[in-house]
Design a protein around this motif. Sequence first.
Motif, PDB file in Angstrom:
ATOM      1  N   ASP A 704       0.815  -1.218   0.000  1.00 41.76           N
ATOM      2  CA  ASP A 704       0.000   0.000   0.000  1.00 41.76           C
ATOM      3  C   ASP A 704       0.847   1.265   0.000  1.00 41.76           C
ATOM      4  O   ASP A 704       0.291   2.381  -0.020  1.00 41.76           O
ATOM      5  CB  ASP A 704      -0.949   0.008   1.189  1.00 41.76           C
ATOM      6  N   SER A 705       2.173   1.123  -0.002  1.00 37.79           N
ATOM      7  CA  SER A 705       3.024   2.311   0.052  1.00 37.79           C
ATOM      8  C   SER A 705       4.133   2.318  -0.997  1.00 37.79           C
ATOM      9  O   SER A 705       4.731   3.360  -1.249  1.00 37.79           O
ATOM     10  CB  SER A 705       3.659   2.444   1.451  1.00 37.79           C
ATOM     11  N   ARG A 706       4.423   1.198  -1.592  1.00 33.93           N
ATOM     12  CA  ARG A 706       5.535   1.125  -2.564  1.00 33.93           C
ATOM     13  C   ARG A 706       5.032   0.608  -3.900  1.00 33.93           C
ATOM     14  O   ARG A 706       4.378  -0.425  -3.994  1.00 33.93           O
ATOM     15  CB  ARG A 706       6.638   0.207  -2.033  1.00 33.93           C
ATOM     16  N   GLU A 707       5.407   1.336  -4.923  1.00 34.21           N
ATOM     17  CA  GLU A 707       4.974   0.991  -6.266  1.00 34.21           C
ATOM     18  C   GLU A 707       5.633  -0.299  -6.757  1.00 34.21           C
ATOM     19  O   GLU A 707       5.012  -1.101  -7.468  1.00 34.21           O
ATOM     20  CB  GLU A 707       5.294   2.131  -7.227  1.00 34.21           C
ATOM     21  N   ASP A 708       6.888  -0.513  -6.364  1.00 30.42           N
ATOM     22  CA  ASP A 708       7.575  -1.702  -6.852  1.00 30.42           C
ATOM     23  C   ASP A 708       6.925  -2.984  -6.307  1.00 30.42           C
ATOM     24  O   ASP A 708       6.841  -3.998  -7.002  1.00 30.42           O
ATOM     25  CB  ASP A 708       9.055  -1.681  -6.475  1.00 30.42           C
ATOM     26  N   CYS A 709       6.442  -2.910  -5.077  1.00 32.19           N
ATOM     27  CA  CYS A 709       5.739  -4.069  -4.524  1.00 32.19           C
ATOM     28  C   CYS A 709       4.448  -4.329  -5.298  1.00 32.19           C
ATOM     29  O   CYS A 709       4.093  -5.473  -5.581  1.00 32.19           O
ATOM     30  CB  CYS A 709       5.420  -3.856  -3.052  1.00 32.19           C
ATOM     31  N   ARG A 710       3.746  -3.227  -5.601  1.00 28.42           N
ATOM     32  CA  ARG A 710       2.505  -3.386  -6.370  1.00 28.42           C
ATOM     33  C   ARG A 710       2.810  -3.955  -7.749  1.00 28.42           C
ATOM     34  O   ARG A 710       2.062  -4.800  -8.252  1.00 28.42           O
ATOM     35  CB  ARG A 710       1.779  -2.044  -6.487  1.00 28.42           C
ATOM     36  N   ALA A 711       3.875  -3.505  -8.370  1.00 24.81           N
ATOM     37  CA  ALA A 711       4.234  -3.990  -9.706  1.00 24.81           C
ATOM     38  C   ALA A 711       4.551  -5.480  -9.688  1.00 24.81           C
ATOM     39  O   ALA A 711       4.149  -6.233 -10.595  1.00 24.81           O
ATOM     40  CB  ALA A 711       5.436  -3.206 -10.234  1.00 24.81           C
ATOM     41  N   ILE A 712       5.269  -5.895  -8.658  1.00 26.09           N
ATOM     42  CA  ILE A 712       5.626  -7.326  -8.552  1.00 26.09           C
ATOM     43  C   ILE A 712       4.376  -8.163  -8.369  1.00 26.09           C
ATOM     44  O   ILE A 712       4.186  -9.177  -9.037  1.00 26.09           O
ATOM     45  CB  ILE A 712       6.623  -7.556  -7.387  1.00 26.09           C
ATOM     46  N   ILE A 713       3.480  -7.717  -7.478  1.00 25.92           N
ATOM     47  CA  ILE A 713       2.257  -8.476  -7.232  1.00 25.92           C
ATOM     48  C   ILE A 713       1.390  -8.496  -8.483  1.00 25.92           C
ATOM     49  O   ILE A 713       0.772  -9.524  -8.816  1.00 25.92           O
ATOM     50  CB  ILE A 713       1.498  -7.868  -6.039  1.00 25.92           C
ATOM     51  N   GLU A 730      -0.125 -13.615   1.427  1.00 24.99           N
ATOM     52  CA  GLU A 730       0.034 -13.910   2.846  1.00 24.99           C
ATOM     53  C   GLU A 730       0.313 -12.624   3.636  1.00 24.99           C
ATOM     54  O   GLU A 730       0.833 -11.653   3.084  1.00 24.99           O
ATOM     55  CB  GLU A 730       1.205 -14.878   3.068  1.00 24.99           C
ATOM     56  N   GLY A 731      -0.013 -12.639   4.909  1.00 27.40           N
ATOM     57  CA  GLY A 731       0.375 -11.565   5.814  1.00 27.40           C
ATOM     58  C   GLY A 731      -0.451 -10.293   5.676  1.00 27.40           C
ATOM     59  O   GLY A 731       0.066  -9.189   5.898  1.00 27.40           O
ATOM     60  N   VAL A 732      -1.718 -10.385   5.327  1.00 23.32           N
ATOM     61  CA  VAL A 732      -2.577  -9.209   5.182  1.00 23.32           C
ATOM     62  C   VAL A 732      -3.043  -8.783   6.572  1.00 23.32           C
ATOM     63  O   VAL A 732      -3.732  -9.559   7.269  1.00 23.32           O
ATOM     64  CB  VAL A 732      -3.785  -9.515   4.287  1.00 23.32           C
ATOM     65  N   GLU A 733      -2.654  -7.561   6.957  1.00 22.48           N
ATOM     66  CA  GLU A 733      -2.970  -7.097   8.304  1.00 22.48           C
ATOM     67  C   GLU A 733      -3.767  -5.782   8.305  1.00 22.48           C
ATOM     68  O   GLU A 733      -4.328  -5.406   9.340  1.00 22.48           O
ATOM     69  CB  GLU A 733      -1.671  -6.910   9.091  1.00 22.48           C
ATOM     70  N   ARG A 734      -3.810  -5.091   7.153  1.00 22.81           N
ATOM     71  CA  ARG A 734      -4.490  -3.789   7.114  1.00 22.81           C
ATOM     72  C   ARG A 734      -5.473  -3.766   5.952  1.00 22.81           C
ATOM     73  O   ARG A 734      -5.283  -4.446   4.937  1.00 22.81           O
ATOM     74  CB  ARG A 734      -3.468  -2.659   6.952  1.00 22.81           C
ATOM     75  N   SER A 735      -6.464  -2.927   6.098  1.00 18.25           N
ATOM     76  CA  SER A 735      -7.491  -2.803   5.054  1.00 18.25           C
ATOM     77  C   SER A 735      -6.896  -2.245   3.776  1.00 18.25           C
ATOM     78  O   SER A 735      -7.295  -2.640   2.654  1.00 18.25           O
ATOM     79  CB  SER A 735      -8.639  -1.917   5.522  1.00 18.25           C
ATOM     80  N   ASP A 736      -5.968  -1.282   3.884  1.00 15.75           N
ATOM     81  CA  ASP A 736      -5.339  -0.698   2.689  1.00 15.75           C
ATOM     82  C   ASP A 736      -4.624  -1.781   1.886  1.00 15.75           C
ATOM     83  O   ASP A 736      -4.633  -1.756   0.643  1.00 15.75           O
ATOM     84  CB  ASP A 736      -4.358   0.393   3.094  1.00 15.75           C
ATOM     85  N   GLN A 737      -3.969  -2.706   2.585  1.00 21.00           N
ATOM     86  CA  GLN A 737      -3.300  -3.807   1.885  1.00 21.00           C
ATOM     87  C   GLN A 737      -4.314  -4.659   1.133  1.00 21.00           C
ATOM     88  O   GLN A 737      -4.091  -5.033  -0.019  1.00 21.00           O
ATOM     89  CB  GLN A 737      -2.534  -4.688   2.891  1.00 21.00           C
ATOM     90  N   LEU A 738      -5.458  -4.917   1.807  1.00 18.29           N
ATOM     91  CA  LEU A 738      -6.493  -5.740   1.178  1.00 18.29           C
ATOM     92  C   LEU A 738      -7.033  -5.068  -0.071  1.00 18.29           C
ATOM     93  O   LEU A 738      -7.204  -5.723  -1.117  1.00 18.29           O
ATOM     94  CB  LEU A 738      -7.623  -5.996   2.181  1.00 18.29           C
ATOM     95  N   ASN A 739      -7.302  -3.775   0.012  1.00 16.90           N
ATOM     96  CA  ASN A 739      -7.841  -3.051  -1.143  1.00 16.90           C
ATOM     97  C   ASN A 739      -6.859  -3.071  -2.299  1.00 16.90           C
ATOM     98  O   ASN A 739      -7.245  -3.230  -3.459  1.00 16.90           O
ATOM     99  CB  ASN A 739      -8.178  -1.611  -0.750  1.00 16.90           C
ATOM    100  N   GLN A 740      -5.594  -2.861  -2.007  1.00 17.83           N
ATOM    101  CA  GLN A 740      -4.582  -2.838  -3.067  1.00 17.83           C
ATOM    102  C   GLN A 740      -4.448  -4.212  -3.720  1.00 17.83           C
ATOM    103  O   GLN A 740      -4.312  -4.328  -4.948  1.00 17.83           O
ATOM    104  CB  GLN A 740      -3.227  -2.395  -2.483  1.00 17.83           C
TER     105      GLN A 740
END
Length: 797
Positions: A704-713, A730-740
Amino acid sequence: MGETITLQRLLEMQKKVWNFKINGDPELTDLVAREQLKSIGQLSRIGSLAVLPLTLYIMVKLVLYADPVFIAVGSFYSAISLFVMLRNFRRQARIDADLLNVSKSIKAIHSESILAALGFSCITAIPLAFGQLPYTMDMALIALGSLILGGFIFGSVPRAQTYNLTITTVVYSIAFLVAAKSAAITTVALLMVFALSIDYIYRLFFFNFVQRHVHGAKLKTAAETVRLLLHDYSEQSSDWLWEVDENHLIVNPSARFATAVNMQIRDLRDLPLVSLFEESTERNQLEQCLSSGKTFRDIHVPIKLNGERCWWKLSGRHLKAGKGQSDHIRGVAADITSAKLAEERVAHLAHFDSLTDLPNRVLFKQSLQRSIGRMKPDQKLAVLYLDLDHFKTINDTLGHGAGDLVLKAVANRLEKNIGMEDLVARLSGDEFAISFRNIDSEEAVQRRAGELIDKLSEPVMVEGQAVGIGVSVGIAIARDHGNDSEELLKHADIALYNAKENGRGCASMFHQSMHEAVQDRRNIELDLRAALKRNELELFYQPLVNIESNETIGYEALLRWHHSERGLIMPDIFIPVAEDTGLIVQLGEWVLRSALYEVANWPEHLSVAVNLSPAQMRSPNLMPTIVNALAATGVAPHRLELEITESVLMNDNQSNVELLHKIRSLGVRIALDDFGTGYSSLNYLRSFPFDKIKIDRCFVEEVDSREDCRAIIRAVTGLATSLGMVTTAEGVERSDQLNQLKEEGCIQVQGYLFSKAVPASDVVDRAETDVTRKGKLREIGEQMAGHGKTAPLRKAG
């Protein structure tokens, strides 16, 4: 009882004497016969001299009492006796028993005994029978004397003796009975008893005579055999006989002994024996043995022959000389050079490594212990324990031949980079050890260890190919970290383990906390072996959620350990121990069976995911365990999902892929766990049709904060969709992570945002577990703890 035995022995001796015959070989029989001839030749001359006075006495009696006719008869028989006597004197003067015809000579003696008996007995018997001589005591004595002389003269030839005694006894007995009638019966009886006794006595003498000569012949034969054997031994054996006098000077050297020492016989005579050998403690020992006057055996002495050092083994014994002669020492020498070299080779192999020729563990510990014992109060000594990093990869990829070349190169580099007083050894496999005898400080040791790491990290050329290697080092200092070699090596090994945990390619100094950590790890291992049997393990379950419907579609089984003393222990503490010790196979089988027994209580739409370790993939029990557990629980195969990591495919890729295909053919789903870490080779996705890809939590953490992570996923989800695979984050702990993640196309998620891992009793819609099913879980644990092998299970009720 004693008298009976004595009489029995006497009768046996009597029988043996009377029935005695020479049953030896012809050569022995001939020898005894010639000794008989020699003996009778000597005795007959003595007997003839004894007969002469008896004959003269009888003739005087005849002249005094007999008529002229009987005087003439007596003279005739006296002439026969004198003839026999003179013949014996003349014959024995020139006889040579060794040249005689034995059989003919013995027959002649038989005839001579008959003639002598008739001649001598008739001189007295005929006149006595016709009353020309008075029947007096002297007649009986003459008869007895005739028997004794006849037995004496012919005693060495028993048959001739018997002929002589029989004729003499018969002639005198007739004469006595004719002259005195019944009054002579007692005299005749006594005469016969004397005749038998004399015959027996002289036969006994003959028996001893023969035994003596047979024994002498055997001794002579044995002596000759020994002499021949000694001669053959001296001339042909690989050993040599030697002899020295009281001054230890060589006497009577044989040609072979001279050849063995490359000297002439004349040069060996009167040469001190010890001078042949090199100056050594062994030579001094030999000299002491020669001077001790005692028998000695197996003295090993070095000798220089043809410019090479050889070894001889000497044994010797002192010989007592006769009066006026000096004592000698005689012995045998053997060349044991080959055996000595083999012995030295064995001793070398026992203390040196056969591949690198470095000292081995045994010699290193012995040398280290001696160095510790000689340490001064202000002296420091360091032990370095070295282990090559990833050496197994070299063996697996290039072969063991290349691995051996690498080990030799490492040994050579280590020897070149230590001091004269230092020692390097190969302990085992790819493990080495170094002892630095004099160090200034711990910093100096660390510095030298770093230099060694740099030297060993340089590539090694193997068959034209550069092979990269690395090394980790553990360090222990005497006496700070131990007072003996065993303790120092153990602590250096513990420090080495710490260096490997810190990333390898570095050096680590031992600290007491490391020992405590190792001990703690050991305790975990021991307790973990008993945890299954004590039913201390439990599976927790973390839900897998469909990101669109927000519904739970399954759970991942996660292992927990309820330690009786430590409380709850998490997997990151005991799973590495289980993997290192091999316990992971038993634990994995228990987890698989227990999870399937649990999922049998869940609604049909819920599945369970179980992690497989690389060790389980190598176990031949994996496939039977899966089949057996599915059949025993009645769970549909598609409800079981097995998660593997990339390391499974990296190790023995082909066989693991084949096994995965067999498992998937059952209907079991296969997921690739922790994708994005490690090599993340796309070839893995091509080599096997995974059902799911699990995106590692390290990418989800900052999605939810880094573009490179989003690109990899985004790339992973797109790739998975194209290949028909499901993606789980794995390791989803926040709603922002879930939305992304939803925005990037991820299908499934799991993490604390939905639920932590919970006990089986907290699983939603789970059916209540009966007592029987709980007992079955305990039974599974006991089976795994008992033998660690797949065992048939009964189907769940």
